[in-house]
Design an enzyme around this catalytic site. Sequence first.
Site, PDB file in Angstrom:
ATOM      1  N   SER A 140      40.585  47.069  47.295  1.00 19.15           N
ATOM      2  CA  SER A 140      39.533  46.327  46.587  1.00 19.15           C
ATOM      3  C   SER A 140      38.556  47.292  45.941  1.00 19.15           C
ATOM      4  O   SER A 140      38.216  48.319  46.524  1.00 19.15           O
ATOM      5  CB  SER A 140      38.779  45.445  47.581  1.00 19.15           C
ATOM      6  OG  SER A 140      37.561  44.995  47.011  1.00 19.15           O
ATOM      7  N   TYR A 163      37.386  44.456  39.875  1.00 22.56           N
ATOM      8  CA  TYR A 163      36.407  43.499  39.353  1.00 22.56           C
ATOM      9  C   TYR A 163      35.850  44.190  38.124  1.00 22.56           C
ATOM     10  O   TYR A 163      35.322  45.306  38.216  1.00 22.56           O
ATOM     11  CB  TYR A 163      35.314  43.202  40.372  1.00 22.56           C
ATOM     12  CG  TYR A 163      35.772  42.297  41.501  1.00 22.56           C
ATOM     13  CD1 TYR A 163      36.385  41.073  41.212  1.00 22.56           C
ATOM     14  CD2 TYR A 163      35.604  42.637  42.831  1.00 22.56           C
ATOM     15  CE1 TYR A 163      36.809  40.225  42.229  1.00 22.56           C
ATOM     16  CE2 TYR A 163      36.023  41.795  43.851  1.00 22.56           C
ATOM     17  CZ  TYR A 163      36.627  40.595  43.549  1.00 22.56           C
ATOM     18  OH  TYR A 163      37.047  39.769  44.552  1.00 22.56           O
ATOM     19  N   THR A 189      41.686  40.639  39.344  1.00 19.46           N
ATOM     20  CA  THR A 189      41.405  39.363  40.017  1.00 19.46           C
ATOM     21  C   THR A 189      40.681  38.449  39.041  1.00 19.46           C
ATOM     22  O   THR A 189      39.664  38.831  38.458  1.00 19.46           O
ATOM     23  CB  THR A 189      40.555  39.612  41.278  1.00 19.46           C
ATOM     24  OG1 THR A 189      41.319  40.444  42.160  1.00 19.46           O
ATOM     25  CG2 THR A 189      40.208  38.315  41.984  1.00 19.46           C
ATOM     26  N   LYS A 263      45.799  38.421  39.521  1.00 23.64           N
ATOM     27  CA  LYS A 263      45.666  37.820  40.864  1.00 23.64           C
ATOM     28  C   LYS A 263      44.772  36.585  40.794  1.00 23.64           C
ATOM     29  O   LYS A 263      43.621  36.669  40.333  1.00 23.64           O
ATOM     30  CB  LYS A 263      45.048  38.838  41.831  1.00 23.64           C
ATOM     31  CG  LYS A 263      44.745  38.283  43.226  1.00 23.64           C
ATOM     32  CD  LYS A 263      44.328  39.407  44.168  1.00 23.64           C
ATOM     33  CE  LYS A 263      44.077  38.941  45.586  1.00 23.64           C
ATOM     34  NZ  LYS A 263      42.796  38.272  45.802  1.00 23.64           N
ATOM     35  N   HIS A 287      42.701  32.999  46.649  1.00 27.61           N
ATOM     36  CA  HIS A 287      41.724  33.929  47.233  1.00 27.61           C
ATOM     37  C   HIS A 287      41.420  33.568  48.683  1.00 27.61           C
ATOM     38  O   HIS A 287      40.300  33.716  49.172  1.00 27.61           O
ATOM     39  CB  HIS A 287      40.434  33.884  46.399  1.00 27.61           C
ATOM     40  CG  HIS A 287      39.711  35.198  46.278  1.00 27.61           C
ATOM     41  ND1 HIS A 287      39.689  35.931  45.129  1.00 27.61           N
ATOM     42  CD2 HIS A 287      38.970  35.904  47.167  1.00 27.61           C
ATOM     43  CE1 HIS A 287      38.952  37.023  45.296  1.00 27.61           C
ATOM     44  NE2 HIS A 287      38.509  37.027  46.540  1.00 27.61           N
TER      45      HIS A 287
HETATM   46  C1  LIG Z   1      36.781  39.322  53.796  1.00 31.28           C
HETATM   47  C2  LIG Z   1      37.587  39.178  52.536  1.00 31.28           C
HETATM   48  C3  LIG Z   1      37.235  39.911  51.418  1.00 31.28           C
HETATM   49  C4  LIG Z   1      38.004  39.812  50.252  1.00 31.28           C
HETATM   50  N1  LIG Z   1      37.694  40.609  49.181  1.00 31.28           N
HETATM   51  C5  LIG Z   1      38.486  40.571  48.082  1.00 31.28           C
HETATM   52  C6  LIG Z   1      38.241  41.458  46.996  1.00 31.28           C
HETATM   53  O1  LIG Z   1      37.356  42.299  47.034  1.00 31.28           O
HETATM   54  N2  LIG Z   1      39.052  41.341  45.909  1.00 31.28           N
HETATM   55  C7  LIG Z   1      40.063  40.421  45.834  1.00 31.28           C
HETATM   56  O2  LIG Z   1      40.757  40.347  44.822  1.00 31.28           O
HETATM   57  N3  LIG Z   1      40.320  39.592  46.861  1.00 31.28           N
HETATM   58  C8  LIG Z   1      39.562  39.645  47.977  1.00 31.28           C
HETATM   59  N4  LIG Z   1      39.850  38.825  49.030  1.00 31.28           N
HETATM   60  C9  LIG Z   1      40.985  37.887  48.942  1.00 31.28           C
HETATM   61  C10 LIG Z   1      42.281  38.542  49.447  1.00 31.28           C
HETATM   62  O3  LIG Z   1      42.730  39.519  48.549  1.00 31.28           O
HETATM   63  C11 LIG Z   1      43.409  37.501  49.589  1.00 31.28           C
HETATM   64  O4  LIG Z   1      43.568  36.806  48.379  1.00 31.28           O
HETATM   65  C12 LIG Z   1      43.159  36.506  50.705  1.00 31.28           C
HETATM   66  O5  LIG Z   1      42.518  37.097  51.811  1.00 31.28           O
HETATM   67  C13 LIG Z   1      44.494  35.905  51.157  1.00 31.28           C
HETATM   68  O6  LIG Z   1      44.314  34.905  52.096  1.00 31.28           O
HETATM   69  P1  LIG Z   1      44.425  35.120  53.693  1.00 31.28           P
HETATM   70  O7  LIG Z   1      43.134  35.733  54.120  1.00 31.28           O
HETATM   71  O8  LIG Z   1      44.604  33.728  54.184  1.00 31.28           O
HETATM   72  O9  LIG Z   1      45.606  36.017  53.954  1.00 31.28           O
HETATM   73  C14 LIG Z   1      39.104  38.916  50.207  1.00 31.28           C
HETATM   74  C15 LIG Z   1      39.452  38.198  51.349  1.00 31.28           C
HETATM   75  C16 LIG Z   1      38.722  38.332  52.519  1.00 31.28           C
HETATM   76  C17 LIG Z   1      39.145  37.568  53.740  1.00 31.28           C
END
Ligand SMILES: Cc1cc2nc3c(=O)[nH]c(=O)nc-3n(C[C@H](O)[C@H](O)[C@H](O)COP(=O)(O)O)c2cc1C
Length: 389
Positions: A140, A163, A189, A263, A287
């Site tokens: 990320s 981002y 994303t 994404k 997400h």
């Molecule tokens: C705490 C947290 C922070 C996240 N930060 C980002 C991020 O910075 N960029 C991004 O594209 N997705 C982010 N995501 C989404 C994840 O990439 C992913 O799409 C998502 O966690 C998938 O679902 P799951 O947690 O059920 O496996 C984040 C998810 C979580 C749980």
Amino acid sequence: MAPLDRRDFARWLAAGTCTSLGIGRSAFAQQTAPIEPVCIADFRELAKAKLPGSTFDYVETGSTEQVTLRENTAAFQRLRLLPPVLSGVASTDLSTTVLGEKIALPILLAPVAAQRLYHPQGALAAARAAAAIGTILGVSSSATNSAEEVAAASTGPKWFQLYVPKDRGIARQLVERVERSGYKALIVTVDLGEWKDADRRNKFSLPPEMMRKHLRDLGYADVTDAMTPAEMSAYSTRAVDLTFDWDLFAWLRTVTKLPLIIKGVLRAEDARRAVDLGLDGIIVSNHGGRRLDGMPSSIEMLPAVAAAVDGKAEIFLDSGIRRGTDVVKALALGARAVLIGRPYVWGLAADGEAGVRKVLEILRDELQNALISCGCRSVRDVPRTLVMR
Ligand SMILES: Cc1cc2nc3c(=O)[nH]c(=O)nc-3n(C[C@H](O)[C@H](O)[C@H](O)COP(=O)(O)O)c2cc1C
């Protein structure tokens, strides 16, 4: 990760492994989690016992009513597997390729923000665990370690998630740095706008020094030591582009030769548009239920996206993967590989690099077991007919 018995666990906590997370012995006294984690849900319990409540909530919760968050796991549980019997399969080859990169299993680590809040080693630990197991870490741009720091943490392949800075000069420099550091692809994303009650209630934010480093790491050199947390937060909100459109990808093509992955796609027509633009990968994702509440689960949308893409780009899926059988369902319905978010964060919180490794091992072994039961010799050959209509 070695099995933890209750005394080891107490010693480990008392030794101060996690004092930086503000956890004392009382957390252990209260914790009722299984001591030797055998499934992803066990790691969630360990993380809950170790993390401060506001950090656990930040990881755990979804937007507003959390309908999408619940639907992500419920939709997997509604799908039924219908395996043929007597297939004579005794082992399965879990290896595959994603965008030309060979990986040992079709499970990648999704980009996740704020990783130094979960463990002092943050994304560096995640990078080492991914490399040890033979998979890819999506880093990320809010990971709280710089692109270069994570790149140097392991020799394993990594993708960088962007981002997009409003200032295209800064965006260009960042992408050039990412390419120079050896990342293998760029994830853009496109689902934006988080609205989470728990975080608002907890007034969740990064500690000021972490926030300052994060902004400077991205290339915002005018972030000063004198800026207050509120000023940095406002700066950060102003700095990110929330209004870009499909033209961004043409611009990115002028900046980098890296494969481009979008994404946050759920609609078939958006997937078709991504293909028309020549994008290399599509992550079907909501997400993890953290964006617009009420969106459908990504597994529900996968068949339509796969039909629209028709093999012209690689399809990945995340949101709600908690079991090896979930991975089988995603592969059967058209994903080349899946990504996990929360499961590895729970592993990271529980035991750093070893915890993330163990999470990947559990999912790998569950996947292996499920594929053998389904008569599949390879993850590249999981038939659509396994999932009942
Ligand atoms: C705490 C947290 C922070 C996240 N930060 C980002 C991020 O910075 N960029 C991004 O594209 N997705 C982010 N995501 C989404 C994840 O990439 C992913 O799409 C998502 O966690 C998938 O679902 P799951 O947690 O059920 O496996 C984040 C998810 C979580 C749980």
